[in-house]
Design a protein around this motif. Structure first.
Motif, mmCIF file in Angstrom:
data_model
loop_
_atom_site.group_PDB
_atom_site.id
_atom_site.type_symbol
_atom_site.label_atom_id
_atom_site.label_comp_id
_atom_site.label_asym_id
_atom_site.label_seq_id
_atom_site.Cartn_x
_atom_site.Cartn_y
_atom_site.Cartn_z
ATOM 1 N N GLN A 162 28.063 57.888 44.789
ATOM 2 C CA GLN A 162 27.327 59.137 44.786
ATOM 3 C C GLN A 162 26.143 59.564 44.004
ATOM 4 O O GLN A 162 25.243 60.143 44.496
ATOM 5 C CB GLN A 162 28.256 60.228 44.482
ATOM 6 C CG GLN A 162 28.972 60.237 43.073
ATOM 7 C CD GLN A 162 29.766 61.475 42.969
ATOM 8 O OE1 GLN A 162 29.820 62.275 43.763
ATOM 9 N NE2 GLN A 162 30.467 61.356 41.839
ATOM 10 N N GLU A 163 26.046 58.718 42.849
ATOM 11 C CA GLU A 163 24.743 59.099 41.855
ATOM 12 C C GLU A 163 23.617 58.563 42.606
ATOM 13 O O GLU A 163 22.590 59.227 42.653
ATOM 14 C CB GLU A 163 24.865 58.165 40.362
ATOM 15 C CG GLU A 163 25.499 59.213 39.406
ATOM 16 C CD GLU A 163 25.369 58.668 38.127
ATOM 17 O OE1 GLU A 163 26.084 58.757 37.350
ATOM 18 O OE2 GLU A 163 24.547 57.963 37.889
ATOM 19 N N VAL A 208 33.106 57.205 47.031
ATOM 20 C CA VAL A 208 32.014 58.347 46.721
ATOM 21 C C VAL A 208 31.754 58.419 45.127
ATOM 22 O O VAL A 208 30.563 58.272 44.921
ATOM 23 C CB VAL A 208 32.771 59.607 47.045
ATOM 24 C CG1 VAL A 208 31.981 60.943 46.325
ATOM 25 C CG2 VAL A 208 33.106 59.803 48.676
ATOM 26 N N ARG A 209 32.557 57.952 44.324
ATOM 27 C CA ARG A 209 32.613 57.985 42.874
ATOM 28 C C ARG A 209 31.557 57.044 42.506
ATOM 29 O O ARG A 209 30.918 56.983 41.590
ATOM 30 C CB ARG A 209 33.880 58.057 42.311
ATOM 31 C CG ARG A 209 34.595 59.391 42.271
ATOM 32 C CD ARG A 209 35.650 59.386 41.238
ATOM 33 N NE ARG A 209 36.088 60.882 40.986
ATOM 34 C CZ ARG A 209 36.885 61.400 41.914
ATOM 35 N NH1 ARG A 209 37.695 60.653 42.520
ATOM 36 N NH2 ARG A 209 37.470 62.642 41.563
ATOM 37 N N PHE A 221 28.826 59.898 53.196
ATOM 38 C CA PHE A 221 30.072 59.470 53.059
ATOM 39 C C PHE A 221 30.868 59.910 54.292
ATOM 40 O O PHE A 221 31.876 59.058 54.520
ATOM 41 C CB PHE A 221 30.625 60.105 51.723
ATOM 42 C CG PHE A 221 29.876 59.573 50.451
ATOM 43 C CD1 PHE A 221 29.119 60.138 49.679
ATOM 44 C CD2 PHE A 221 30.080 58.236 50.319
ATOM 45 C CE1 PHE A 221 28.794 59.716 48.758
ATOM 46 C CE2 PHE A 221 29.346 57.561 49.230
ATOM 47 C CZ PHE A 221 28.580 58.302 48.431
ATOM 48 N N ALA A 233 37.388 58.263 48.265
ATOM 49 C CA ALA A 233 37.059 58.829 46.883
ATOM 50 C C ALA A 233 36.526 57.970 45.753
ATOM 51 O O ALA A 233 35.588 58.190 45.351
ATOM 52 C CB ALA A 233 38.428 59.519 46.467
#
Lengths: 160, 189
Positions: B39-40, B35-36, B64, B32
């Motif tokens: 992800q952008e 990803v955070r 991911f 997580a």
């Protein structure tokens, strides 16, 4: 005259040249109108690309988690399908114990007795509808276990 | 997946290498966090290369999932960004190749979303740029997106795509030459 390489002009715009390389290239541009023209057009492209705005980004955490969970379920089902029939019966019995454990722990009678956790008559019909029967005798823990007649029956039971 | 950073309302200070090590050890919360953090730019790179927001989301999600699958093989000696972008480039390229084979019309001419502060001139300019990039051949577009928007050097693009550095340079030069002709009348902002 030796002209600047277009690759170096692009690297200049991206700030990838060393100080020495940049100074040498800028010195050349000051004296070469052809390279200056190419550099100007590349600079215009570089700037225009910067006018392409960023768009909102979806939150991917939940989506990634959902994908991983779906793959785990698919892997479990695939693994179940690879088991031979006697192993499935044994696994179903174990799962029957596990599935009823929470209720059985609160209400099961002594081993060999049908306690309050034993399936009611209606549940027998429901089980029959998906092609399964409860074992005639409880398992050693006093909790019920079921035998499924086929892979399809097992899957119907899991879905219900 | 729980998110330690969200719970603490503080930026996650753990390095990518540390998060990958934790992920390889089975700490799913580390995924997580990765990803955070990434992800952008992964989504935006895929969006700019593929055009379709749905395809970009598919690619980003797939990236991911592959990060998780390959966590055990990641070595901290390799820069995480380069390793990650290699996965991004491969997934984008695979999707385009499958679409070409299936003759699927992956939409590369997505209409621009409504601008938050309506400025018709800016919106039109951005749309011209987006359309010009969409019209580039796939290799030129991928090299351009990775370079201009991903901030990758020529060598990093070569590593991410498996192309030679010379091929990357050639793609970028041709991309810029195509764009300067397509956008010649755009002028400076």
């Amino acid at each position: 005259m030796i002209h600047a390489s277009k690759t170096d002009l692009i690297r200049l715009l991206a700030g990838e040249l060393s100080d020495g390389q940049r100074e040498a290239l800028e010195a050349h541009l000051a004296t070469c109108p052809d390279c200056r023209s190419v550099h100007a057009s590349y600079r215009q492209v570089h700037g225009a690309l910067g006018d392409w705005p960023d768009e909102p980004v979806p939150d991917l955490v939940a989506r990634v988690e959902a994908t991983l969970a779906a793959r785990r379920r698919a892997a479990l089902l695939a693994g179940w399908r690879r088991l031979r029939r006697p192993a499935r019966i044994a696994a179903a019995a174990l799962l029957g114990v596990g599935g009823g454990y929470a209720a059985g722990r609160l209400s099961a009678g002594a081993a060999g007795e049908r306690g309050p956790a034993w399936p009611a008559a209606g549940e027998d019909e429901a089980m029959a509808a998906v092609g399964a029967v409860w074992l005639a005798v409880p398992t050693a823990t006093g909790l019920p276990a079921a035998v499924f007649a086929s892979d399809e029956a097992w899957e119907r039971g899991m879905e219900s | 997946m729980t998110d330690r950073a969200d719970q603490a309302h503080e930026p996650d200070s753990r390095s990518d290498a540390e998060l990958m090590e934790r992920l390889a050890a089975g700490e799913r919360e580390a995924l997580a966090a990765l990803v955070r953090r990434h992800q952008e730019h992964i989504y935006r790179l895929a969006r700019r290369f593929l055009g379709s927001p749905e395809a970009a989301e598919d690619v980003a999600q797939d990236v991911f999932v592959r990060v998780l699958e390959h966590a055990g093989r990641y070595r901290p000696t390799a820069q995480f960004k380069t390793w990650l972008y290699r996965i991004v480039a491969n997934r984008c390229w695979d999707l385009r190749r499958r679409a070409r084979r299936a003759r699927l019309g992956l939409v590369l001419q997505e209409p621009m979303p409504p601008a938050s502060t309506p400025d018709p001139a800016k919106t039109e300019r951005a749309e011209r740029v987006r359309a010009a990039v969409a019209a580039l051949p796939d290799r030129q577009r991928l090299a351009l997106v990775l370079h201009r928007f991903g901030g990758l050097s020529h060598a990093e693009i070569a590593s991410a795509t498996g192309w030679s550095t010379r091929a990357v340079e050639s793609c970028l030069v041709r991309a810029y030459d195509n764009l300067r002709h397509a956008l010649a009348d755009l002028g400076a902002e």
